[in-house]
Write a protein that holds these residues in place. Structure first.
Motif, PDB file in Angstrom:
ATOM      1  N   ILE A  70     -16.192  33.656 -32.944  1.00  0.00           N
ATOM      2  CA  ILE A  70     -17.316  32.719 -32.876  1.00  0.00           C
ATOM      3  C   ILE A  70     -17.711  32.473 -31.417  1.00  0.00           C
ATOM      4  O   ILE A  70     -18.904  32.510 -31.071  1.00  0.00           O
ATOM      5  N   ILE A  71     -16.720  32.242 -30.564  1.00  0.00           N
ATOM      6  CA  ILE A  71     -17.002  32.002 -29.150  1.00  0.00           C
ATOM      7  C   ILE A  71     -17.698  33.213 -28.530  1.00  0.00           C
ATOM      8  O   ILE A  71     -18.666  33.074 -27.769  1.00  0.00           O
ATOM      9  N   TYR A  72     -17.228  34.415 -28.872  1.00  0.00           N
ATOM     10  CA  TYR A  72     -17.842  35.627 -28.325  1.00  0.00           C
ATOM     11  C   TYR A  72     -19.283  35.784 -28.804  1.00  0.00           C
ATOM     12  O   TYR A  72     -20.174  36.166 -28.025  1.00  0.00           O
ATOM     13  N   HIS A  73     -19.516  35.475 -30.078  1.00  0.00           N
ATOM     14  CA  HIS A  73     -20.879  35.534 -30.628  1.00  0.00           C
ATOM     15  C   HIS A  73     -21.801  34.590 -29.867  1.00  0.00           C
ATOM     16  O   HIS A  73     -22.915  34.972 -29.457  1.00  0.00           O
ATOM     17  N   VAL A  86     -27.991  24.057 -22.715  1.00  0.00           N
ATOM     18  CA  VAL A  86     -27.366  24.204 -24.028  1.00  0.00           C
ATOM     19  C   VAL A  86     -26.786  22.838 -24.391  1.00  0.00           C
ATOM     20  O   VAL A  86     -25.966  22.287 -23.654  1.00  0.00           O
ATOM     21  N   GLN A  87     -27.245  22.283 -25.516  1.00  0.00           N
ATOM     22  CA  GLN A  87     -26.769  20.983 -25.981  1.00  0.00           C
ATOM     23  C   GLN A  87     -25.948  21.174 -27.242  1.00  0.00           C
ATOM     24  O   GLN A  87     -26.358  21.901 -28.156  1.00  0.00           O
ATOM     25  N   TYR A  96     -16.396  25.313 -29.321  1.00  0.00           N
ATOM     26  CA  TYR A  96     -16.761  26.722 -29.184  1.00  0.00           C
ATOM     27  C   TYR A  96     -17.907  26.896 -28.190  1.00  0.00           C
ATOM     28  O   TYR A  96     -17.901  27.807 -27.364  1.00  0.00           O
ATOM     29  N   THR A  97     -18.898  26.005 -28.273  1.00  0.00           N
ATOM     30  CA  THR A  97     -20.082  26.141 -27.425  1.00  0.00           C
ATOM     31  C   THR A  97     -19.765  25.825 -25.971  1.00  0.00           C
ATOM     32  O   THR A  97     -20.259  26.495 -25.062  1.00  0.00           O
ATOM     33  N   ALA A  98     -18.947  24.802 -25.749  1.00  0.00           N
ATOM     34  CA  ALA A  98     -18.592  24.457 -24.367  1.00  0.00           C
ATOM     35  C   ALA A  98     -17.904  25.628 -23.677  1.00  0.00           C
ATOM     36  O   ALA A  98     -18.203  25.946 -22.513  1.00  0.00           O
ATOM     37  N   ILE A  99     -17.004  26.298 -24.386  1.00  0.00           N
ATOM     38  CA  ILE A  99     -16.304  27.454 -23.815  1.00  0.00           C
ATOM     39  C   ILE A  99     -17.274  28.599 -23.563  1.00  0.00           C
ATOM     40  O   ILE A  99     -17.309  29.185 -22.477  1.00  0.00           O
ATOM     41  N   ALA A 100     -18.090  28.915 -24.578  1.00  0.00           N
ATOM     42  CA  ALA A 100     -19.015  30.048 -24.464  1.00  0.00           C
ATOM     43  C   ALA A 100     -20.067  29.816 -23.385  1.00  0.00           C
ATOM     44  O   ALA A 100     -20.395  30.722 -22.606  1.00  0.00           O
ATOM     45  N   ALA A 101     -20.600  28.609 -23.321  1.00  0.00           N
ATOM     46  CA  ALA A 101     -21.627  28.308 -22.325  1.00  0.00           C
ATOM     47  C   ALA A 101     -21.054  28.318 -20.912  1.00  0.00           C
ATOM     48  O   ALA A 101     -21.720  28.733 -19.957  1.00  0.00           O
ATOM     49  N   CYS A 137     -15.118  17.984 -22.672  1.00  0.00           N
ATOM     50  CA  CYS A 137     -15.700  17.182 -21.592  1.00  0.00           C
ATOM     51  C   CYS A 137     -15.557  17.871 -20.238  1.00  0.00           C
ATOM     52  O   CYS A 137     -16.479  17.848 -19.407  1.00  0.00           O
ATOM     53  N   SER A 138     -14.412  18.506 -20.002  1.00  0.00           N
ATOM     54  CA  SER A 138     -14.190  19.159 -18.707  1.00  0.00           C
ATOM     55  C   SER A 138     -15.103  20.360 -18.507  1.00  0.00           C
ATOM     56  O   SER A 138     -15.482  20.672 -17.369  1.00  0.00           O
TER      57      SER A 138
END
Length: 384
Positions: A70-73, A86-87, A96-101, A137-138
Motif C-alpha cells: 500500500i505504501i509503495y502504491h 497531500v492531506q 501509510y500516507t505520511a510514510i509514502a509522502a 506526526c513526526s
C-alpha cells in the motif's frame, strides 16, 4: 498556475462527508486541482465532479499485513503527480500516507488530526497506537486537529511541537451547511419523523447519531435510558447509525434494547437533518472524539446536547449554555443530565435558543472553507 492537492482517507464516506464540499470550494475559488484517494467505491466514483481525479487504494481498517504494498502504491502516485499538498486523515490512511509522502518528498504533508485513536484505550493497545500517532506526526510538516482541546492534548502528550499544530477557525473538519440544517424546517421535519416512526405526539425524544459501538458510549447510554424509560414511558431513545461491533450482542442490556418499544434502531440516514429535528435532547457519551460534528449538527437545529468532558465535543458546545457535560463512562451522571433536561423545559428551551446562535456564529461552512483556502495557500507559500 494551478496548485495540486491530494486528499487521502481509508474509506470513501469520510471524503464524501468531510472533504468534498471544501475540495469543491478550493477548486472553484483557489484554482486547485483535486485528487481523491480512498478505497474502491463505485458509488463514490460516480458522484464526484468530473474535474476531480479518483485514485482508489484499498486500505482496510485494522491491521493490514499488506501495508508495504500500500505504501509503495501511494509513493508511486505521489512521485508521479508531485502534489503541492497531500492531506491525510483516519488511522491507517494517515500512517501509510505520511510514510509514502515523506519518501516522495512532498513539500506539504498535512495531517488532518480528526481524532486521536489511542485516547480511550489502555495498556499495550494505548502504547502501540501512541507510537503510531507519533510516527505520523513526526513525518508530517503540518498538523491540524479539528478542535482546540485535541491540540492542547497533543501538545501535552508531546506528539508534536506548537509550531507544527494549528486549528482552522473555531474547529471542526468542515463546518456546517446551514442551508441543509435549516432551523426553519424543524417543525415540519419533526412531524414527518413522528409520522414515519408512528410516535405519540407527546413523546420526548433522546437521540444519538454515530457508529453504534463501545467507544461512542453506547453501553452507558443504554444503561442510562433503561433507568429513564422505566420511570417515564413518554421517553423514546432514537439510535441512528451503523451497528459496528458485536460487543453488546448476547448481553441482557442489548436484549432489553431490542425488546423495548421505546428504543428504536434506525440505521444510517442520508436525510439526517430531519431526525435531529425530531429530537428534544441529543446525547454523545463518547470515550474519544476528534471534534464531534454531530454535536454542532444537533445544535444547529436547536437540540440541547449532553457530551462527555473530553477534547472535541467540549469545544463544540458551551457548558450550561448550549448543553451539559458529564464524566466519561458515568451512567449515573448521564441519567441525571437526561432527567434534568426532561423535567426542566424552560432550561431546555434556553439551551436550544443559545445553540442555534452559537453554531451560526462559530461554525458556518462557507466561512470555514474561506479560512481553509487561506491556510492552504499559506502552507504552499511557506514551503517554497
Amino acid at each position: 498556475m494551478s496548485k495540486k492537492i491530494c486528499y487521502v482517507t481509508t474509506i470513501a464516506p469520510t471524503l464524501q462527508t468531510f472533504v468534498l464540499p471544501t475540495a469543491e470550494y478550493l477548486h472553484k475559488n483557489g484554482d486547485y486541482d483535486i485528487t481523491l484517494i480512498c478505497d474502491h467505491n463505485e458509488n463514490f466514483k460516480n458522484m464526484i465532479p468530473d474535474y476531480m481525479k479518483y485514485r482508489p487504494v484499498n486500505m482496510e481498517r485494522g491491521i493490514d499485513l499488506t501495508f508495504i504494498r500500500i505504501i509503495y502504491h501511494l509513493y508511486k502516485i505521489f512521485k508521479e503527480e508531485q502534489f503541492d499538498i497531500v492531506q491525510y486523515s483516519t488511522p491507517n490512511a494517515s500512517l501509510y500516507t505520511a510514510i509514502a509522502a515523506f519518501l516522495a518528498r512532498i513539500n506539504v504533508r498535512l495531517y488532518a488530526q480528526w481524532g486521536i485513536y489511542y485516547v480511550g484505550s489502555s495498556g499495550l493497545k494505548r502504547k502501540i497506537f501512541k507510537v503510531i500517532e507519533k510516527i505520523v506526526c513526526s513525518l508530517s510538516t503540518a498538523i491540524q486537529p479539528d478542535s482546540y482541546g485535541n491540540l492542547e492534548f497533543s501538545l501535552s502528550e508531546g506528539l508534536y511541537s506548537q509550531s507544527k499544530g494549528s486549528v482552522i477557525w473555531n474547529g471542526s473538519a468542515c463546518g456546517i451547511d446551514l442551508e441543509r440544517f435549516d432551523i426553519q424546517n424543524k417543525a415540519q421535519w419533526r412531524q414527518e419523523v413522528f409520522n414515519e416512526l408512528d410516535l405519540p405526539p407527546d413523546s420526548i425524544i433522546v437521540g444519538f447519531v454515530g457508529r453504534i459501538n463501545r467507544d461512542k458510549g453506547i453501553y452507558e447510554l443504554l444503561q442510562a435510558m433503561q433507568q429513564v424509560i422505566s420511570t417515564n414511558h413518554k421517553v423514546v431513545l432514537l439510535l441512528i447509525g451503523d451497528f459496528e461491533e458485536k460487543a453488546l450482542e448476547g448481553t441482557e442490556l442489548y436484549q432489553w434494547s431490542l425488546d423495548c418499544p421505546n428504543v428504536l434502531y434506525c440505521g444510517r440516514k442520508m436525510d439526517i437533518e430531519k431526525y435531529y429535528a425530531s429530537m428534544d435532547i441529543f446525547a454523545l457519551p463518547s470515550y474519544r472524539e476528534g471534534f464531534g460534528m454531530v454535536v454542532i449538527e444537533a445544535q444547529a437545529l436547536g437540540v440541547p446536547t449532553i457530551v462527555t468532558n473530553i477534547p472535541g465535543p467540549t469545544d463544540a458546545m458551551v457548558e450550561s449554555k448550549t448543553g451539559l457535560t458529564i464524566p466519561v463512562k458515568n451512567t449515573e451522571k448521564l441519567v441525571e443530565a437526561v432527567e434534568r433536561l426532561i423535567e426542566d423545559k424552560e432550561f431546555r428551551d434556553y439551551l436550544s435558543n443559545n445553540s442555534i446562535d452559537f453554531v451560526k456564529e462559530k461554525f458556518e461552512a462557507n466561512e470555514f472553507r474561506r479560512q481553509v483556502l487561506n491556510d492552504r495557500n499559506r502552507l504552499i507559500q511557506k514551503s517554497k
